[in-house]
Design an enzyme around this catalytic site. Structure first.
Site, short mmCIF file in Angstrom:
data_model
loop_
_atom_site.label_atom_id
_atom_site.label_comp_id
_atom_site.label_asym_id
_atom_site.label_seq_id
_atom_site.Cartn_x
_atom_site.Cartn_y
_atom_site.Cartn_z
N LYS A 130 74.39 -43.35 -62.94
CA LYS A 130 74.74 -42.23 -62.06
C LYS A 130 75.73 -42.61 -60.97
O LYS A 130 75.99 -43.77 -60.69
CB LYS A 130 73.46 -41.60 -61.49
CG LYS A 130 72.80 -40.71 -62.57
CD LYS A 130 71.63 -39.92 -62.08
CE LYS A 130 71.15 -39.02 -63.24
NZ LYS A 130 69.80 -38.50 -63.01
N ARG A 189 64.23 -43.04 -67.49
CA ARG A 189 65.09 -42.25 -68.39
C ARG A 189 66.47 -42.91 -68.38
O ARG A 189 67.16 -42.86 -67.36
CB ARG A 189 65.17 -40.80 -67.89
CG ARG A 189 66.02 -39.89 -68.76
CD ARG A 189 66.11 -38.49 -68.15
NE ARG A 189 66.89 -37.59 -68.97
CZ ARG A 189 68.21 -37.53 -68.99
NH1 ARG A 189 68.92 -38.34 -68.20
NH2 ARG A 189 68.85 -36.70 -69.79
N1 HH2 Z 1 69.28 -36.68 -65.25
C1 HH2 Z 1 70.13 -36.03 -66.07
C2 HH2 Z 1 69.65 -35.09 -66.99
N2 HH2 Z 1 68.34 -34.84 -67.11
N3 HH2 Z 1 66.11 -35.26 -66.43
C3 HH2 Z 1 65.25 -35.90 -65.63
N4 HH2 Z 1 63.94 -35.65 -65.74
N5 HH2 Z 1 65.67 -36.81 -64.70
C4 HH2 Z 1 66.99 -37.11 -64.52
O1 HH2 Z 1 67.31 -37.94 -63.64
C5 HH2 Z 1 67.93 -36.44 -65.36
C6 HH2 Z 1 67.46 -35.50 -66.31
C7 HH2 Z 1 71.60 -36.31 -66.00
O2 HH2 Z 1 71.95 -37.34 -66.88
P1 HH2 Z 1 72.59 -37.11 -68.35
O3 HH2 Z 1 71.61 -36.37 -69.22
O4 HH2 Z 1 73.04 -38.39 -68.91
O5 HH2 Z 1 73.89 -36.27 -68.08
P2 HH2 Z 1 74.27 -34.76 -68.33
O6 HH2 Z 1 73.36 -33.92 -67.51
O7 HH2 Z 1 75.71 -34.68 -67.93
O8 HH2 Z 1 74.07 -34.45 -69.80
#
Ligand code: HH2
Length: 274
Positions: free
Chosen positions: A220, A255
């Site tokens: 992040k 995660r």
């Molecule tokens: N972070 C993201 C998405 N979902 N869910 C939980 N529970 N906790 C988190 O910290 C979290 C999450 C963001 O990361 P990512 O899925 O890699 O990116 P994007 O939202 O751009 O798909």
């Protein structure tokens, strides 16, 4: 997920991120075809992922919301293919839309991960209650367009704790069983670098409330800010440091995108904590 139902004992669980999106911040467009998603799922499971989190809507700041219909079109073919290839894999669905969660549970998913903590679609809480499935309640404010403007706190740990307590009360009132609730401070969601670091330092205060804690520091922006590293995929070592620290503060589930290295990080941090 009360202690009695936590299937991993005292060991930290690793949740592998699988984004079926064209625009996620670190892996958008890499796994959005079902066959590629199946391969990535197999790789993460082989590397020791305890469960996979499938998302079909990016939540990064500025991301466009595509709506539940498009989300399902992205999600369901990959979910079916992953279930067929890995029938025993534990699957979580990253969505804040009840119809998406409902279709995913019907197609064999096991957990709901709601980055809005039940704020966006109250029907999702009723669905989780009826399904009796684990439910991740993550702290956030606004949506992907507004969250950056909402990153203002007097005491971020106390305010996130209060927000999660309120979300939990609402979930319980909708019929969700307290033993199925998992908390997540929502790193990067309406938080600046200082807020994210303060939340990691204060995780033990959140853990003290008794709900298993999931944290998602993976790749992040706050890690990029600390390391002066603009490339999300080059933030693995910062992610590993944040994960090791989070375990020491009481995190139970991580995660992450880079499952293999973080499984090793978690095993080492678990050994130190013991
Ligand atoms: N972070 C993201 C998405 N979902 N869910 C939980 N529970 N906790 C988190 O910290 C979290 C999450 C963001 O990361 P990512 O899925 O890699 O990116 P994007 O939202 O751009 O798909």
């Amino acid at each position: 997920m009360g202690e009695s139902q936590f299937p991993w004992g005292g060991r930290t669980a690793v949740m592998g991120v699988l984004n079926l999106t064209p625009d996620s911040f670190s892996d958008g467009g890499r796994f959005d075809r079902p066959q590629v998603a199946v391969r990535q799922a197999g790789l993460m499971l082989a590397q020791g992922a305890d469960l996979l989190d499938l998302g079909a809507q990016s939540t990064r700041p500025g991301a466009e919301e595509v709506g539940p219909q498009r989300e399902m079109e992205r999600l369901l073919p990959a979910l079916a293919a992953i279930r067929a290839a890995h029938p025993n894999a534990l699957l979580s669905i990253d969505t804040f839309h009840a119809p998406v969660a409902e279709a995913a549970l019907a197609a064999g998913a096991h957990w709901i991960n709601d980055v809005s903590g039940g704020r966006r679609d109250p029907a999702l809480l009723r669905l989780a209650a009826a399904a009796g499935c684990p439910l991740v309640l993550m702290h956030s404010r606004g949506d992907s367009r507004t969250m950056d403007q909402l990153a203002h706190y007097d005491d971020v740990v106390a305010e996130v704790r209060a927000g999660l307590l309120e979300a939990t009360e609402t979930a319980l009132a909708a019929g969700v069983c307290s033993t199925q609730v998992i908390w997540d401070p929502g790193l990067g969601f309406a938080k600046d670098t200082g807020h994210n670091l303060a939340l990691l330092r204060g995780l033990a205060l959140l853990a003290a409330e008794g709900f298993p804690l999931l944290v998602g520091p993976s790749r992040k922006r706050f890690i990029g800010a600390v390391l002066s590293e603009p490339r999300p995929r080059a933030r693995l070592w910062g992610t590993a440091a944040a994960c090791g620290f989070a375990i020491a503060q009481g995190a139970r589930i991580l995660r992450v995108h880079d499952v293999g290295p973080i499984v090793q990080t978690a095993r080492m941090a678990d050994a130190l904590r013991a």
